[in-house]
Design a protein around this motif. Structure first.
Motif, PDB file in Angstrom:
ATOM      1  N   ALA A   1      69.579  10.265  92.325  1.00 58.58           N
ATOM      2  CA  ALA A   1      70.905   9.961  91.779  1.00 58.58           C
ATOM      3  C   ALA A   1      71.802  11.186  91.903  1.00 58.58           C
TER       4      ALA A   1
ATOM      5  N   THR B   1      76.193  12.411  91.126  1.00 56.88           N
ATOM      6  CA  THR B   1      77.519  11.999  90.693  1.00 56.88           C
ATOM      7  C   THR B   1      78.373  11.678  91.916  1.00 56.88           C
TER       8      THR B   1
ATOM      9  N   THR C   1      76.501   7.688  91.235  1.00 55.47           N
ATOM     10  CA  THR C   1      76.659   7.084  89.919  1.00 55.47           C
ATOM     11  C   THR C   1      77.457   7.997  89.000  1.00 55.47           C
ATOM     12  N   SER C   2      77.544   7.621  87.743  1.00 56.54           N
ATOM     13  CA  SER C   2      78.294   8.403  86.763  1.00 56.54           C
ATOM     14  C   SER C   2      77.393   9.441  86.102  1.00 56.54           C
TER      15      SER C   2
ATOM     16  N   ASP D   1      76.743   9.832  82.858  1.00 55.78           N
ATOM     17  CA  ASP D   1      75.901   9.226  81.832  1.00 55.78           C
ATOM     18  C   ASP D   1      74.757   8.422  82.433  1.00 55.78           C
ATOM     19  N   ASP D   2      75.061   7.632  83.469  1.00 60.37           N
ATOM     20  CA  ASP D   2      74.012   6.819  84.080  1.00 60.37           C
ATOM     21  C   ASP D   2      72.959   7.701  84.728  1.00 60.37           C
ATOM     22  N   LEU D   3      73.385   8.824  85.319  1.00 63.70           N
ATOM     23  CA  LEU D   3      72.432   9.738  85.944  1.00 63.70           C
ATOM     24  C   LEU D   3      71.471  10.304  84.895  1.00 63.70           C
TER      25      LEU D   3
ATOM     26  N   ILE E   1      70.792   9.295  81.747  1.00 61.70           N
ATOM     27  CA  ILE E   1      69.971   8.272  81.106  1.00 61.70           C
ATOM     28  C   ILE E   1      68.980   7.687  82.111  1.00 61.70           C
ATOM     29  N   GLY E   2      69.448   7.481  83.334  1.00 61.81           N
ATOM     30  CA  GLY E   2      68.600   6.876  84.359  1.00 61.81           C
ATOM     31  C   GLY E   2      67.396   7.726  84.710  1.00 61.81           C
TER      32      GLY E   2
ATOM     33  N   GLN F   1      64.925   7.682  81.719  1.00 62.71           N
ATOM     34  CA  GLN F   1      64.199   6.416  81.539  1.00 62.71           C
ATOM     35  C   GLN F   1      63.421   5.968  82.772  1.00 62.71           C
TER      36      GLN F   1
ATOM     37  N   LYS G   1      64.773   5.115  85.795  1.00 65.39           N
ATOM     38  CA  LYS G   1      65.543   4.336  86.761  1.00 65.39           C
ATOM     39  C   LYS G   1      65.702   5.132  88.047  1.00 65.39           C
ATOM     40  N   TYR G   2      65.910   6.446  87.906  1.00 66.14           N
ATOM     41  CA  TYR G   2      65.960   7.377  89.035  1.00 66.14           C
ATOM     42  C   TYR G   2      64.842   8.400  88.848  1.00 66.14           C
TER      43      TYR G   2
END
Length: 278
Positions: A38, A40, A80-81, A83-85, A87-88, A91, A93-94
């Motif tokens: 991931a 930004t 991605t953003s 926050d998504d990076l 959190i991802g 968790q 996701k990445y």
């Protein structure tokens, strides 16, 4: 009833197998493990999406060179953003994320950091140009007044100045913990004389003040930037990926030794930003 039960069990097992296969984002194909990277999508020149819609930037370019040296892995890139990076990666996701990240104690609790950084960002102070003959570095600023725009205590920039004060007890800067302020506040307050310096990232100063069309270009002739040091920037790894982080370190060591990272820094930043690292 027994036939119905057996049929339901079979359907359940098939569904479970399909679900597990769908969740295996890192499935090895032919011995090659896929890695979800991931980044930004807007932080030029560190990580962004270029006009062709492709993942680009200094850190992305470094990761692509790392990929070339690790045939056991195949990298996939996901713009991605912020926050998504964060959190991802946390968790799963990445698997790894890059966004010009500085290390903090809080992040070290959540993520796996490798041995070697991916690059650096230059930090320094913004002063009024009419004080540039007296302020040439942090010690001379401390002697001049040390009156610094407050920095949030949880901001990594606060730690940089706090560390400087510990290393220079005879030339301490008046470090005040305050709220998070926008860049415009710092530039305006220094220009008005409310404070004598504002801690800023060189790239931020360039984008906000110096480049054509910058939002605060009216301060271009009134403010001066003095670099202090390079701060390492890091990729964040999900904690399950220790083996991959070790492989990354092996590749980065080679890319540092053969000059690839320095060359990419000059390409994207116009200078080797790692040269100011301790």
């Amino acid at each position: 009833m027994k036939k119905i039960y057996n049929a339901l069990v079979s359907v359940g097992l098939i569904s479970l197998a399909l679900f597990a296969a769908g969740c295996d984002k890192n499935k090895k194909e032919g011995g090659v493990q896929k890695i979800r990277v991931a980044h930004t999508n807007y932080y030029v020149p560190y990580d962004f999406v270029n006009d062709a819609g492709e993942s680009d930037g200094f850190e992305v370019a470094v990761m692509k060179e790392v990929d070339k040296l690790l045939p056991q892995y195949e990298f996939e890139y996901f713009p991605t953003s912020d926050d998504d990076l964060l959190i991802g990666v946390l968790q799963g996701k990445y698997d790894v994320g890059t966004k010009g990240i500085w290390v903090t104690e809080e992040r070290k609790q959540k993520y796996l950091f490798p041995k070697y950084p991916i690059g650096a960002s230059i930090i320094g102070i913004v002063i009024r140009s009419d004080t540039a003959d007296q302020i040439t570095d942090l010690p001379s600023f401390a002697r001049y007044s040390g009156k610094l725009v407050p920095i949030g205590a949880n901001n990594a920039q606060y730690t940089v100045i706090d560390d400087y004060n510990k290393e220079h007890p005879d030339a301490r800067i008046d470090l005040i913990a305050g709220d998070q302020f926008g860049a415009s506040d710092g530039y305006i307050w220094v220009n008005e004389g409310r404070y004598d310096a504002y801690v800023d990232i060189k790239l931020s100063y360039q984008n906000n003040v110096l480049v054509d069309g910058a939002p605060y270009a009216q301060y271009r002739d009134k403010l001066t930037y003095i670099p202090y040091k390079g701060i390492p920037t890091w990729p964040l790894f999900n904690k399950r990926f220790k083996d991959f982080a070790d492989a990354y370190d092996t590749a980065i060591e080679k890319l540092q030794a053969d000059g690839t990272i320095s060359a990419l820094a000059v390409k994207y930043f116009g200078e080797d930003v790692s040269a100011l690292l301790d």
